[in-house]
Structures are given as C-alpha cells and as structure tokens.
Design a protein around this motif. Structure first.
Motif, PDB file in Angstrom:
ATOM      1  N   ASP A 191      -0.547  37.229  57.974  1.00  0.00           N
ATOM      2  CA  ASP A 191      -1.813  36.492  57.856  1.00  0.00           C
ATOM      3  C   ASP A 191      -1.960  35.401  58.908  1.00  0.00           C
TER       4      ASP A 191
ATOM      5  N   ILE B 214      -5.391  34.663  60.519  1.00  0.00           N
ATOM      6  CA  ILE B 214      -5.783  35.801  61.347  1.00  0.00           C
ATOM      7  C   ILE B 214      -5.653  37.031  60.459  1.00  0.00           C
ATOM      8  N   LYS B 215      -6.750  37.616  60.084  1.00  0.00           N
ATOM      9  CA  LYS B 215      -6.751  38.803  59.230  1.00  0.00           C
ATOM     10  C   LYS B 215      -7.014  40.028  60.097  1.00  0.00           C
ATOM     11  N   HIS B 216      -5.937  40.720  60.428  1.00  0.00           N
ATOM     12  CA  HIS B 216      -6.059  41.912  61.266  1.00  0.00           C
ATOM     13  C   HIS B 216      -4.836  42.779  61.026  1.00  0.00           C
ATOM     14  N   THR B 217      -4.815  43.954  61.561  1.00  0.00           N
ATOM     15  CA  THR B 217      -3.683  44.854  61.437  1.00  0.00           C
ATOM     16  C   THR B 217      -2.484  44.264  62.178  1.00  0.00           C
TER      17      THR B 217
ATOM     18  N   GLY C  65      -1.292  34.527  63.422  1.00  0.00           N
ATOM     19  CA  GLY C  65      -1.266  35.152  64.727  1.00  0.00           C
ATOM     20  C   GLY C  65      -0.175  34.547  65.580  1.00  0.00           C
TER      21      GLY C  65
ATOM     22  N   ARG D 139      -6.668  43.747  75.034  1.00  0.00           N
ATOM     23  CA  ARG D 139      -7.130  43.541  73.663  1.00  0.00           C
ATOM     24  C   ARG D 139      -7.354  44.897  72.993  1.00  0.00           C
TER      25      ARG D 139
ATOM     26  N   CYS E 268      -5.400  41.148  69.016  1.00  0.00           N
ATOM     27  CA  CYS E 268      -6.718  41.029  68.407  1.00  0.00           C
ATOM     28  C   CYS E 268      -7.630  40.005  69.072  1.00  0.00           C
TER      29      CYS E 268
ATOM     30  N   ALA F 257      -1.746  39.909  65.913  1.00  0.00           N
ATOM     31  CA  ALA F 257      -1.772  39.698  64.466  1.00  0.00           C
ATOM     32  C   ALA F 257      -0.385  39.923  63.878  1.00  0.00           C
TER      33      ALA F 257
ATOM     34  N   TYR G  80      -1.839  48.114  70.517  1.00  0.00           N
ATOM     35  CA  TYR G  80      -0.857  47.843  69.460  1.00  0.00           C
ATOM     36  C   TYR G  80       0.541  47.740  70.040  1.00  0.00           C
TER      37      TYR G  80
ATOM     38  N   ARG H 258      -1.379  44.322  66.221  1.00  0.00           N
ATOM     39  CA  ARG H 258      -2.526  44.567  67.091  1.00  0.00           C
ATOM     40  C   ARG H 258      -2.867  43.322  67.908  1.00  0.00           C
TER      41      ARG H 258
END
Length: 70
Positions: free
Chosen positions: A39, A18-21, A41, A63, A26, A36, A66, A24
């Motif tokens: 790397d 999972i590539k996200h901030t 979730g 969704r 996501c 997230a 944060y 968050r």
C-alpha cells in the motif's frame, strides 16, 4: 527488469498511499520512478544493469512496466 538483473542504488519509501499492483512502475516523478509495493510506493532514483554504469531511473525504466521479483 525486462529479463536482466537490475540493481537499485538509491531509493526512498514514500509516506503516501499508493494503490496499484505491486511491482508495477506506476508513476513518474521527474527523473525518478515510483514502484508500487503493497500500500506504499518505492521511489527509485538511481539504478544499474549488471556490467553497466549507474543511471537515473528515468533513463532505464518505463511507466507501466513490471518488475519480476525473485
């Protein structure tokens, strides 16, 4: 979460990238929400605000929001 303390009672670490901030929300997965974390979730299933009943993550979490982790 949104200025209130949130307790996580049931969750799973996902075995997928999972590539996200980090922090968050996501993704939606049915009544669960994916947050997230580096790397991977974390699948949040059951959560609870202080002085409230346990609820599904979908009932409380939106969704795109944060978490403010302290």
């Amino acid at each position: 979460y949104k200025g209130e303390r949130l307790f996580v009672w049931d969750s799973d670490l996902l075995d997928e990238d999972i590539k996200h901030t980090p922090g968050r929300i996501c993704m939606k997965r049915g009544d669960d929400r994916v947050v997230a974390a580096a790397d991977q979730g974390i699948l949040l299933k059951t959560v609870q605000y202080a002085n409230s009943k346990e609820k599904s993550a979908a009932t409380i979490l939106d969704r795109g929001d944060y978490f403010n982790v302290r």
